[in-house]
Design a protein around this motif. Structure first.
Motif, mmCIF file in Angstrom:
data_model
loop_
_atom_site.group_PDB
_atom_site.id
_atom_site.type_symbol
_atom_site.label_atom_id
_atom_site.label_comp_id
_atom_site.label_asym_id
_atom_site.label_seq_id
_atom_site.Cartn_x
_atom_site.Cartn_y
_atom_site.Cartn_z
ATOM 1 N N MET A 211 0.856 -1.196 0.000
ATOM 2 C CA MET A 211 0.000 0.000 0.000
ATOM 3 C C MET A 211 0.891 1.245 0.000
ATOM 4 O O MET A 211 1.813 1.340 0.776
ATOM 5 N N SER A 212 0.617 2.179 -0.894
ATOM 6 C CA SER A 212 1.461 3.371 -0.994
ATOM 7 C C SER A 212 0.993 4.444 -0.030
ATOM 8 O O SER A 212 -0.102 4.390 0.526
ATOM 9 N N ARG A 213 1.875 5.461 0.162
ATOM 10 C CA ARG A 213 1.496 6.573 1.037
ATOM 11 C C ARG A 213 0.307 7.338 0.473
ATOM 12 O O ARG A 213 -0.515 7.856 1.202
ATOM 13 N N THR A 214 0.224 7.402 -0.876
ATOM 14 C CA THR A 214 -0.920 8.069 -1.500
ATOM 15 C C THR A 214 -2.197 7.361 -1.085
ATOM 16 O O THR A 214 -3.206 7.985 -0.761
ATOM 17 N N ALA B 110 -9.038 10.100 3.750
ATOM 18 C CA ALA B 110 -10.137 10.920 3.217
ATOM 19 C C ALA B 110 -11.456 10.139 3.269
ATOM 20 O O ALA B 110 -12.513 10.694 3.600
ATOM 21 N N LEU B 111 -11.389 8.858 2.957
ATOM 22 C CA LEU B 111 -12.593 8.012 2.965
ATOM 23 C C LEU B 111 -13.179 7.928 4.378
ATOM 24 O O LEU B 111 -14.394 8.092 4.570
ATOM 25 N N VAL B 112 -12.304 7.688 5.359
ATOM 26 C CA VAL B 112 -12.776 7.569 6.747
ATOM 27 C C VAL B 112 -13.370 8.908 7.201
ATOM 28 O O VAL B 112 -14.437 8.955 7.820
ATOM 29 N N GLN B 113 -12.685 10.003 6.852
ATOM 30 C CA GLN B 113 -13.197 11.328 7.253
ATOM 31 C C GLN B 113 -14.553 11.601 6.624
ATOM 32 O O GLN B 113 -15.454 12.133 7.263
ATOM 33 N N VAL C 298 -9.408 12.150 14.293
ATOM 34 C CA VAL C 298 -9.436 11.734 12.886
ATOM 35 C C VAL C 298 -9.832 12.880 11.950
ATOM 36 O O VAL C 298 -9.217 13.079 10.907
ATOM 37 N N THR C 299 -10.802 13.667 12.362
ATOM 38 C CA THR C 299 -11.281 14.711 11.460
ATOM 39 C C THR C 299 -10.270 15.856 11.310
ATOM 40 O O THR C 299 -10.370 16.651 10.380
ATOM 41 N N ALA C 300 -9.263 15.910 12.211
ATOM 42 C CA ALA C 300 -8.267 16.986 12.129
ATOM 43 C C ALA C 300 -7.011 16.540 11.391
ATOM 44 O O ALA C 300 -6.128 17.352 11.130
#
Ligand SMILES: NC(=O)c1ccc[n+]([C@@H]2O[C@H](COP(=O)([O-])OP(=O)(O)OC[C@H]3O[C@@H](n4cnc5c(N)ncnc54)[C@H](OP(=O)(O)O)[C@@H]3O)[C@@H](O)[C@H]2O)c1
Length: 231
Positions: free
Chosen positions: A1-4, A11-14, A206-208
């Motif tokens: 899994m890459s850092r990207t 972003a998905l979790v947020q 997480v949101t921050a």
């Protein structure tokens, strides 16, 4: 899994936790890095901060490491929030077993050198003191990028307790520099243990978080110490 990809998962979790309509639903984060064996750094990072996200949003996020997508349902059906090594037919929960038996202090060789990376930090300082006072460790190699700077008080304290303290000024992610530091360990006090507490902390809810903060805090530097992860 890459850092990207780590940034994409963030972003998905947020987005998921931010969407009102997602209340009551669960997000399943699927990795395929075999977390129970030798995960790549990015997969390990996702697992660590997804664990924090699970604590912030109980019951809403499942993280599963699977062999194929056919195994996702199996992982979710286990009811565990973190499921590793789902390779049919076995499902292994990623829970840590806690023994009820009090463990006796192990016999640390007082003649051996114990290396602590990140020794000047909060955890490293606690570890160094604990090893000397509770485990009788007498030879410490304390490693960080600033070396002795800022750790004089700790060195004085450990030396007063009977330990010999050596500092190494070294970036633990720099293989050559680390090799040079290890080469300085005297033959009469060989390296017997490595405790890895070096890391850069940049935590937040997480949101921050941003991909940059995740990179800086958890995955920015990969340790050259095999199998060691900082956070
Ligand atoms: N404190 C906690 O309660 C806690 C809990 C769970 C996990 N953690 C994790 O444990 C790690 C250490 O936490 P901490 O609170 O002790 O942090 P800290 O007080 O900031 O200490 C970090 C130490 O690591 C050293 N360091 C950082 N990067 C390094 C590198 N590339 N090479 C060598 N040394 C390096 C720093 O010194 P130099 O800057 O001089 O190199 C410093 O001595 C972090 O990854 C953190 O996320 C901490």
């Amino acid at each position: 899994m890459s850092r990207t990809r780590v940034g994409e998962v963030l972003a998905l979790v947020q987005r998921f936790v931010g969407e009102a309509e997602s209340d009551g639903s669960r997000l399943v984060v699927v990795t395929r890095g075999d977390m129970t064996l030798e995960p790549d750094p990015a997969t390990a990072g996702v697992w660590v901060w997804c664990g924090s996200a699970q604590a912030e949003y109980p019951g809403r996020i499942v993280i599963a490491d699977v062999g194929s997508h056919d195994d996702v349902a199996l992982a979710v059906a286990s009811g565990e929030p973190q499921v590793g090594g789902v390779r049919r037919p076995a499902v292994r929960a990623a829970a840590v077993a806690v023994t009820s038996e009090a463990s006796e202090p192990q016999g640390w060789d007082p003649e051996g050198t114990v290396l602590i990376t990140g020794a000047g930090g909060a955890l490293g300082t606690l570890l160094a003191r604990h090893l000397v006072t509770e485990y009788g460790v007498r030879h410490l190699l304390l490693l960080s990028r600033r070396g002795r700077v800022g750790s004089e008080e700790l060195a004085d304290e450990l030396e007063a307790l009977g330990a010999a303290v050596t500092f190494a000024t070294c970036d633990v992610a720099d293989r050559e520099s680390l090799s040079a530091a290890l080469a300085e360990v005297p033959a009469e006090h060989p390296l017997t243990a490595v405790l890895h507490a070096a890391g850069v902390l940049d935590d937040g809810v997480v949101t921050a978080l941003t991909p940059e903060r995740v990179r800086r805090g958890s995955c920015g530097r990969r340790s050259t110490v095999p199998g060691c992860w900082t956070s």
